[in-house]
Write a protein that holds these residues in place. Sequence first.
Motif, PDB file in Angstrom:
ATOM      1  N   ARG A 121      70.212  31.862   1.930  1.00 54.62           N
ATOM      2  CA  ARG A 121      70.311  33.104   2.714  1.00 54.62           C
ATOM      3  C   ARG A 121      69.544  34.241   2.028  1.00 54.62           C
ATOM      4  N   ALA A 122      69.578  34.286   0.713  1.00 57.49           N
ATOM      5  CA  ALA A 122      68.832  35.320  -0.017  1.00 57.49           C
ATOM      6  C   ALA A 122      67.322  35.113   0.167  1.00 57.49           C
ATOM      7  N   ALA A 123      66.894  33.850   0.113  1.00 62.12           N
ATOM      8  CA  ALA A 123      65.469  33.555   0.323  1.00 62.12           C
ATOM      9  C   ALA A 123      65.052  33.917   1.745  1.00 62.12           C
ATOM     10  N   ARG A 124      65.877  33.584   2.715  1.00 53.88           N
ATOM     11  CA  ARG A 124      65.577  33.908   4.113  1.00 53.88           C
ATOM     12  C   ARG A 124      65.522  35.434   4.307  1.00 53.88           C
ATOM     13  N   LEU A 125      66.395  36.144   3.642  1.00 50.95           N
ATOM     14  CA  LEU A 125      66.394  37.605   3.729  1.00 50.95           C
ATOM     15  C   LEU A 125      65.094  38.173   3.169  1.00 50.95           C
ATOM     16  N   ARG A 126      64.621  37.629   2.064  1.00 47.03           N
ATOM     17  CA  ARG A 126      63.346  38.077   1.496  1.00 47.03           C
ATOM     18  C   ARG A 126      62.198  37.815   2.470  1.00 47.03           C
ATOM     19  N   GLU A 127      62.226  36.646   3.143  1.00 43.95           N
ATOM     20  CA  GLU A 127      61.199  36.323   4.137  1.00 43.95           C
ATOM     21  C   GLU A 127      61.231  37.326   5.295  1.00 43.95           C
ATOM     22  N   LEU A 128      62.420  37.616   5.761  1.00 42.71           N
ATOM     23  CA  LEU A 128      62.563  38.568   6.868  1.00 42.71           C
ATOM     24  C   LEU A 128      62.084  39.959   6.466  1.00 42.71           C
ATOM     25  N   GLN A 129      62.375  40.354   5.253  1.00 47.81           N
ATOM     26  CA  GLN A 129      61.934  41.660   4.781  1.00 47.81           C
ATOM     27  C   GLN A 129      60.413  41.714   4.648  1.00 47.81           C
ATOM     28  N   ALA A 130      59.801  40.597   4.233  1.00 50.89           N
ATOM     29  CA  ALA A 130      58.340  40.539   4.165  1.00 50.89           C
ATOM     30  C   ALA A 130      57.744  40.652   5.574  1.00 50.89           C
ATOM     31  N   GLN A 131      58.370  39.979   6.532  1.00 48.30           N
ATOM     32  CA  GLN A 131      57.927  40.081   7.926  1.00 48.30           C
ATOM     33  C   GLN A 131      58.050  41.525   8.409  1.00 48.30           C
ATOM     34  N   ALA A 132      59.120  42.171   8.041  1.00 47.41           N
ATOM     35  CA  ALA A 132      59.348  43.561   8.455  1.00 47.41           C
ATOM     36  C   ALA A 132      58.250  44.462   7.896  1.00 47.41           C
ATOM     37  N   ARG A 133      57.852  44.240   6.652  1.00 48.43           N
ATOM     38  CA  ARG A 133      56.775  45.044   6.065  1.00 48.43           C
ATOM     39  C   ARG A 133      55.463  44.818   6.816  1.00 48.43           C
ATOM     40  N   GLU A 134      55.189  43.562   7.196  1.00 47.10           N
ATOM     41  CA  GLU A 134      53.981  43.265   7.959  1.00 47.10           C
ATOM     42  C   GLU A 134      54.011  43.954   9.318  1.00 47.10           C
ATOM     43  N   LEU A 135      55.159  43.918   9.969  1.00 51.81           N
ATOM     44  CA  LEU A 135      55.278  44.574  11.267  1.00 51.81           C
ATOM     45  C   LEU A 135      55.134  46.091  11.143  1.00 51.81           C
ATOM     46  N   GLN A 136      55.644  46.650  10.062  1.00 46.69           N
ATOM     47  CA  GLN A 136      55.485  48.096   9.846  1.00 46.69           C
ATOM     48  C   GLN A 136      54.015  48.452   9.664  1.00 46.69           C
ATOM     49  N   ALA A 137      53.301  47.618   8.913  1.00 48.88           N
ATOM     50  CA  ALA A 137      51.866  47.855   8.726  1.00 48.88           C
ATOM     51  C   ALA A 137      51.133  47.741  10.062  1.00 48.88           C
ATOM     52  N   GLN A 138      51.517  46.773  10.860  1.00 54.18           N
ATOM     53  CA  GLN A 138      50.905  46.594  12.177  1.00 54.18           C
ATOM     54  C   GLN A 138      51.205  47.800  13.073  1.00 54.18           C
ATOM     55  N   SER A 139      52.428  48.295  13.008  1.00 53.98           N
ATOM     56  CA  SER A 139      52.797  49.470  13.800  1.00 53.98           C
ATOM     57  C   SER A 139      51.966  50.685  13.377  1.00 53.98           C
ATOM     58  N   GLU A 140      51.780  50.856  12.089  1.00 55.80           N
ATOM     59  CA  GLU A 140      50.978  51.975  11.602  1.00 55.80           C
ATOM     60  C   GLU A 140      49.529  51.851  12.071  1.00 55.80           C
ATOM     61  N   GLN A 141      49.012  50.634  12.058  1.00 57.67           N
ATOM     62  CA  GLN A 141      47.647  50.410  12.526  1.00 57.67           C
ATOM     63  C   GLN A 141      47.543  50.749  14.015  1.00 57.67           C
ATOM     64  N   ARG A 142      48.512  50.322  14.792  1.00 56.79           N
ATOM     65  CA  ARG A 142      48.499  50.615  16.226  1.00 56.79           C
ATOM     66  C   ARG A 142      48.700  52.107  16.491  1.00 56.79           C
TER      67      ARG A 142
END
Length: 146
Positions: A76-97
Amino acid sequence: MSFTFKLQPLLKHRTLLENQARQALAEALAEEAALQQVIEEHCQARQALQQEFEDKKALGMDWAELLIYDRSLKRRAARLRELQAQARELQAQSEQRRACLTEASRDKTLMEKLRTRMEDEHRQEMLRREMVHLDEVALRLGKNRL
């Protein structure tokens, strides 16, 4: 003579681009919010599992069960880290848009200002021509009276 803006198709295209950029940003923000909800749910589930583990550990448990809880918590901790990495990518994508939307809005606004300026210039030219025409009419009427 009415005013026609020769760049109207370009203005229409820029308006379309701005609307598309606005829609893309809205979609990115919605994805980001949905992922944030998943992260919250995952955190709550992990905390519940951690609490259950602590409660059972206090009562006593065998090694096999202890290992099962430990592995589950690590997954669950590893999955949480993956989700947080995805969230950072989506934030970067949102900023680009968001940057794309800002640029598209700026381009459209420049075209609108150009159209307004050209309309004003056209109106001034029409007023000038009308004044010249009225002056000519006044001169002709004045000559006829003499």
